[in-house]
Write an enzyme that holds these catalytic residues in place. Structure first.
Site, PDB file in Angstrom:
ATOM      1  N   ILE A  84      18.649  20.181  74.233  1.00 32.60           N
ATOM      2  CA  ILE A  84      18.826  18.737  74.408  1.00 32.60           C
ATOM      3  C   ILE A  84      17.515  18.088  74.818  1.00 32.60           C
ATOM      4  O   ILE A  84      17.131  17.034  74.291  1.00 32.60           O
ATOM      5  CB  ILE A  84      19.937  18.459  75.444  1.00 32.60           C
TER       6      ILE A  84
ATOM      7  N   ASP B  17       8.795  22.998  82.115  1.00 28.11           N
ATOM      8  CA  ASP B  17       9.780  24.018  81.778  1.00 28.11           C
ATOM      9  C   ASP B  17       9.072  25.365  81.892  1.00 28.11           C
ATOM     10  O   ASP B  17       8.230  25.706  81.063  1.00 28.11           O
ATOM     11  CB  ASP B  17      10.305  23.808  80.359  1.00 28.11           C
TER      12      ASP B  17
ATOM     13  N   CYS C 287      21.420  13.040  82.813  1.00 32.52           N
ATOM     14  CA  CYS C 287      22.590  13.232  81.956  1.00 32.52           C
ATOM     15  C   CYS C 287      22.868  14.721  81.764  1.00 32.52           C
ATOM     16  O   CYS C 287      23.500  15.121  80.783  1.00 32.52           O
ATOM     17  CB  CYS C 287      22.378  12.565  80.600  1.00 32.52           C
ATOM     18  N   ALA C 288      22.383  15.548  82.697  1.00 32.60           N
ATOM     19  CA  ALA C 288      22.506  16.996  82.550  1.00 32.60           C
ATOM     20  C   ALA C 288      23.634  17.564  83.398  1.00 32.60           C
ATOM     21  O   ALA C 288      24.712  17.863  82.910  1.00 32.60           O
ATOM     22  CB  ALA C 288      21.169  17.661  82.900  1.00 32.60           C
TER      23      ALA C 288
ATOM     24  N   ASP D  27      24.714   9.956  84.607  1.00 37.01           N
ATOM     25  CA  ASP D  27      25.964  10.217  83.910  1.00 37.01           C
ATOM     26  C   ASP D  27      26.742  11.338  84.593  1.00 37.01           C
ATOM     27  O   ASP D  27      27.915  11.547  84.305  1.00 37.01           O
ATOM     28  CB  ASP D  27      25.677  10.607  82.455  1.00 37.01           C
TER      29      ASP D  27
ATOM     30  N   GLU E 159      32.533  15.466  91.039  1.00 36.23           N
ATOM     31  CA  GLU E 159      33.219  14.739  89.977  1.00 36.23           C
ATOM     32  C   GLU E 159      34.704  15.090  89.986  1.00 36.23           C
ATOM     33  O   GLU E 159      35.053  16.237  90.272  1.00 36.23           O
ATOM     34  CB  GLU E 159      32.607  15.083  88.614  1.00 36.23           C
TER      35      GLU E 159
ATOM     36  N   HIS F 277      30.335  10.648  83.077  1.00 37.69           N
ATOM     37  CA  HIS F 277      30.119  11.901  82.341  1.00 37.69           C
ATOM     38  C   HIS F 277      30.452  11.725  80.854  1.00 37.69           C
ATOM     39  O   HIS F 277      31.305  12.416  80.287  1.00 37.69           O
ATOM     40  CB  HIS F 277      30.950  13.043  82.920  1.00 37.69           C
TER      41      HIS F 277
ATOM     42  N   GLY G  59      28.183  12.062  78.341  1.00 41.30           N
ATOM     43  CA  GLY G  59      27.149  12.648  77.498  1.00 41.30           C
ATOM     44  C   GLY G  59      27.647  13.128  76.151  1.00 41.30           C
ATOM     45  O   GLY G  59      26.989  12.955  75.126  1.00 41.30           O
ATOM     46  N   ALA G  60      28.834  13.740  76.127  1.00 41.91           N
ATOM     47  CA  ALA G  60      29.363  14.289  74.876  1.00 41.91           C
ATOM     48  C   ALA G  60      30.450  13.408  74.274  1.00 41.91           C
ATOM     49  O   ALA G  60      31.110  13.810  73.313  1.00 41.91           O
ATOM     50  CB  ALA G  60      29.921  15.685  75.116  1.00 41.91           C
TER      51      ALA G  60
END
Length: 531
Positions: free
Chosen positions: A154, A173, A232-233, A258, A263, A281, A283-284
């Site tokens: 992503i 990373d 958003c992860a 997000d 949650e 949430h 994102g998807a």
């Protein structure tokens, strides 16, 4: 008789049609997943179960699932499935790890635009009949520096999209090789540099022990004044209370979240703050992503039930039933070897070289490779499985090579893996004894014979007197019981290693005590899944 599948959540009708077209008897009951008693009552009739997040596949449900062979989750997360119970029951658990990558990346970009131009607040103000042009002064994304934490699937898409917006993209990373960074046209930097330089920071890493609270109070204080932060992860990557304080002080100009540490988020320090964009949430949550993962899970379940093909399985290797009996212990060994290397390696991996000797060379090497690479990559992403691991490795620019040879030594067969980084090579070898238990037989070229345990401690030192006593006494002082103790050395007075199999994790205080002695050049706790 045709296999029978239950769809217990709201999946796309296209997925249901795939089952029908493949000759599978399918019952579409999108609300039954919310009724535990009803699900437990009927689950015994089905060979397959297709779900999203609403259905909770508990141990009690699985106890009733006498015919169930496969569970397919349309999406990545499988926290709603008791995978251990499923494994004991012999039920394969599959997910669809790549179906929502674009959607999640696009949501991150959308959130970045929203916080840059204060779109939600400006929209609410305008709906109220106000006309507050001067209040909502935004900033351009063009020529701004975007810091991407996590440049995997992503994160890599976000980098590409941001470059199209003429942003300067830098990435942190630890597992991104320089070659892969060059291919992506991003500048690879350390975390502190990213924090200091970024106008926007977006997170795209899984939640692990290494990434939890990666934007801690301390790290948030290192950010550039006026930074805007997008997550958003996963919840838990950012200290939300510290971020709220910095938003109030003006050091952080805005945030878009997000995901949250708890949650569903009914209350949160970020709520009700100006220039903070929050979504539940999502994102998807696009039509395309939900269609993609639904179709993918239907195809995977169908393929398994009709042909035995296993795709994106989380709890078993991609091997035939005939191979599984022989390969089971070797699959475990490969995973342990990979896990050892993964836990020992902090630098970007350039290459993984795998040698199969003797009987190991006669097995399904593709499956063994997948198990071994998955063991290595799980440190980077715990959601990696045997199917997705090679894809993740390829996307990170890691070269994987395999060599096989006839029996060459005292063992009927063995596996040796060597990992190459920019700084060093690291190797380990193992075999399976007649009792079916995997063993480590060589580390760094030093011969050993070590049983694999759930909790282990690895140390290196010069071959001098007192090492065994120091390790034993220190473990005793901190109440750590040693189940097995293995030593090895290059030669008398040379480099030596010790591998302790202990009954519980070695406390940090005990490791610090060992370090204070000055006897050890390396002290590393290790964890292995030996279930």
């Amino acid at each position: 008789m045709a296999p029978k599948v239950l769809v217990s959540d709201k999946l796309s009708e296209a997925a249901v049609q795939i089952f029908r077209d493949r000759g599978i008897d399918v019952d579409f009951m999108p609300d039954v997943g919310k009724d535990k008693e009803k699900l437990a009552e009927i689950i015994g009739d089905y060979d397959g179960l297709a779900i999203r997040s609403a259905t909770k596949v508990t141990e009690k449900i699985l106890e009733k699932a006498d015919k169930l062979k496969v569970i397919g989750r349309a999406g990545i997360g499988t926290d709603n499935i008791d995978k251990e119970a499923a494994s004991k029951k012999g039920v394969i658990v599959m997910n669809t790890p790549f179906g929502n990558m674009i959607t999640t990346a696009e949501h991150a970009i959308a959130m970045m635009f929203a916080v840059a131009r204060q779109i939600p607040e400006a929209s609410a103000s305008t709906h109220e009949g106000k006309w507050e042009k001067s209040k909502f002064m935004g900033i351009e994304l063009t020529n701004k520096t975007l810091g991407v934490i996590g440049a995997g699937n992503i994160g890599g898409i976000v980098c590409e999209r941001a470059q199209g917006l003429k942003m300067k993209v830098i990435a942190y990373d630890p597992y991104l090789s320089q070659e892969k960074a060059d291919q992506m046209a991003v500048e690879k930097v350390e975390l502190d540099e990213l924090l200091a330089r970024s106008d926007f920071i977006t997170l795209h890493v899984p939640l692990t022990d290494q990434t939890r609270n990666i934007l801690s109070r301390e790290n948030l204080a290192k950010t550039k004044p006026g930074v805007r932060i997008i997550n958003c992860a996963r919840g838990g990557l950012v200290d939300e209370e510290a971020l709220a304080e910095l938003l109030k002080s003006g050091h952080v100009a805005g945030a878009a979240f997000d995901v949250f540490s708890e949650e569903p988020a009914k209350d949160n320090p970020l709520f009700h703050l100006p220039n903070v964009v929050c979504t539940p949430h999502l994102g998807a949550a696009t039509t395309e992503a939900q269609e993609n993962v639904a179709i993918q899970v239907a195809e995977q379940i169908s393929n398994y039930l009709l042909t035995g093909a296993v795709e994106n399985a989380l709890n078993m290797p991609s091997v035939t039933a005939e191979e599984a009996k022989v390969m089971g212990p070797w699959i475990k060994l490969a995973g342990h070897l990979g896990s050892f290397i993964g836990q020992m390696t902090d630098e970007p991996i350039k290459a993984i070289n795998i040698l199969y000797d003797g009987v190991a060379a006669e097995m399904n090497l593709a499956a063994l490779n997948c198990a071994l690479v998955a063991g290595i990559m799980k440190k980077v992403n715990p959601e990696v499985n045997m199917v997705s691991a090679p894809v993740v490795a390829k996307e990170r620019g890691i070269q994987i090579s395999t060599t096989s040879q006839d029996k060459s030594g005292a063992f009927d067969g063995y596996i040796k893996v060597t990992v190459v980084t920019g700084k060093r090579e690291r190797s380990i070898a193992g075999t399976v004894f007649s009792d079916g238990k995997p063993r480590f037989i060589q580390i760094k070229g030093i011969n050993i014979d070590a049983e694999v345990g759930a909790h282990m401690l690895y140390t290196t030192n010069e071959d001098v007197p007192g090492i065994i006593g120091t390790l034993g006494t220190t473990m005793g002082d901190y109440g750590v019981n040693i189940a097995n103790f293995t030593l090895g050395r290059t030669h008398a007075g040379g480099e030596a290693i010790a591998l302790l199999y202990v009954d519980e994790p070695v406390p940090a205080e005990a490791r610090a005590k060992l370090a204070e002695t000055g006897l050890f050049t390396q002290i590393k706790p290790l964890e292995f899944d030996v279930a």
